[in-house]
Design a protein around this motif. Structure first.
Motif, PDB file in Angstrom:
ATOM      1  N   GLU A 261       0.815  -1.216   0.000  1.00  0.00           N
ATOM      2  CA  GLU A 261       0.000   0.000   0.000  1.00  0.00           C
ATOM      3  C   GLU A 261       0.846   1.264   0.000  1.00  0.00           C
ATOM      4  OE1 GLU A 261      -2.826  -0.238   3.188  1.00  0.00           O
ATOM      5  OE2 GLU A 261      -3.850  -1.946   2.283  1.00  0.00           O
TER       6      GLU A 261
ATOM      7  N   SER B  92       0.397 -14.757  -6.529  1.00  0.00           N
ATOM      8  CA  SER B  92       0.066 -14.652  -5.108  1.00  0.00           C
ATOM      9  C   SER B  92       0.011 -16.063  -4.530  1.00  0.00           C
ATOM     10  CB  SER B  92      -1.274 -13.939  -4.912  1.00  0.00           C
ATOM     11  OG  SER B  92      -2.329 -14.780  -5.298  1.00  0.00           O
TER      12      SER B  92
ATOM     13  N   ASP C  18      -3.477 -17.725  -4.787  1.00  0.00           N
ATOM     14  CA  ASP C  18      -3.808 -18.245  -6.119  1.00  0.00           C
ATOM     15  C   ASP C  18      -3.019 -19.511  -6.432  1.00  0.00           C
ATOM     16  OD1 ASP C  18      -5.701 -16.277  -6.614  1.00  0.00           O
ATOM     17  OD2 ASP C  18      -4.264 -14.938  -7.586  1.00  0.00           O
TER      18      ASP C  18
ATOM     19  N   LYS D 218      -9.372 -16.240   0.225  1.00  0.00           N
ATOM     20  CA  LYS D 218      -9.373 -15.338  -0.928  1.00  0.00           C
ATOM     21  C   LYS D 218     -10.609 -14.446  -0.915  1.00  0.00           C
ATOM     22  CE  LYS D 218      -8.730 -14.920  -5.812  1.00  0.00           C
ATOM     23  NZ  LYS D 218      -7.972 -15.381  -6.927  1.00  0.00           N
ATOM     24  N   GLU D 219     -11.764 -15.028  -0.592  1.00  0.00           N
ATOM     25  CA  GLU D 219     -12.998 -14.249  -0.549  1.00  0.00           C
ATOM     26  C   GLU D 219     -12.931 -13.184   0.555  1.00  0.00           C
ATOM     27  OE1 GLU D 219     -17.524 -15.234   0.591  1.00  0.00           O
ATOM     28  OE2 GLU D 219     -16.720 -16.407  -1.092  1.00  0.00           O
ATOM     29  N   SER D 220     -12.334 -13.518   1.691  1.00  0.00           N
ATOM     30  CA  SER D 220     -12.249 -12.548   2.785  1.00  0.00           C
ATOM     31  C   SER D 220     -11.255 -11.426   2.477  1.00  0.00           C
ATOM     32  CB  SER D 220     -11.856 -13.239   4.096  1.00  0.00           C
ATOM     33  OG  SER D 220     -10.498 -13.620   4.080  1.00  0.00           O
ATOM     34  N   ILE D 221     -10.257 -11.711   1.656  1.00  0.00           N
ATOM     35  CA  ILE D 221      -9.272 -10.699   1.259  1.00  0.00           C
ATOM     36  C   ILE D 221      -9.895  -9.695   0.290  1.00  0.00           C
ATOM     37  CG2 ILE D 221      -7.124 -10.311  -0.006  1.00  0.00           C
ATOM     38  CD1 ILE D 221      -6.145 -13.010   1.103  1.00  0.00           C
ATOM     39  N   ASN D 222     -10.716 -10.212  -0.642  1.00  0.00           N
ATOM     40  CA  ASN D 222     -11.338  -9.361  -1.658  1.00  0.00           C
ATOM     41  C   ASN D 222     -12.475  -8.662  -1.064  1.00  0.00           C
ATOM     42  OD1 ASN D 222      -9.533 -10.289  -3.518  1.00  0.00           O
ATOM     43  ND2 ASN D 222     -10.875 -11.896  -4.244  1.00  0.00           N
TER      44      ASN D 222
END
Length: 145
Positions: free
Chosen positions: A36, A103, A106, A141-145
């Motif tokens: 970031e 990543s 992935d 992955k879903e919680s990151i996005n």
């Protein structure tokens, strides 16, 4: 080489190779991904064969030695740990260092999918199986996005 070739080779060998030294592992910095704050993400490099790891042992990695990880340790410990560390996985980097960046989340999903689809031999280390690994990875992955 692409990600698919890397994955097929590590599943066939049941091993992943890395270069280590007293300072740590062979790492470089991403050309494509940033933290970031704008600094480049760290890339921890892995190789699909001992020969490819040997070819990369030049320049900044010439004093590194080749070590191997069992596939289940790589999949269930290293890659999940790299998610927490916010590092990228470098696949079959050459001595430049140039290679594929992916990543860890992935890569976990792709490895688990390939094992499942090909009915490849896989002995879980901590999980109930490759389906469980994929489910956990997809949830992360879903919680990151």
């Amino acid at each position: 080489m692409d990600t698919k070739d890397f994955i097929e080779q590590i599943i066939a060998n049941q091993k992943v190779y890395l270069l280590t030294s007293e300072e740590g592992f062979a790492v470089t910095f991403s050309e494509d991904f940033e933290y970031e704050d704008g600094s480049n993400l760290e890339v921890i490099c892995f190789w699909s064969s001992e020969n490819k790891a040997q070819e990369a042992r030049q320049n900044q990695w010439e004093n590194h030695k080749i070590e191997s990880l069992d596939l289940n340790v790589f999949l269930e410990e290293w890659l999940f740990g790299m998610i927490e560390e916010v590092s990228m996985a470098g696949l079959d980097f050459n001595a430049e260092p140039k290679g594929l960046e992916i990543s860890p989340i992935d890569l976990i999903i792709e490895i688990a999918h390939t094992i499942k689809q090909s009915n490849a031999n896989y002995s879980p280390l901590h999980s109930k199986g490759v389906g469980n690994i994929m489910q956990v990875a997809l949830e992360i992955k879903e919680s990151i996005n």
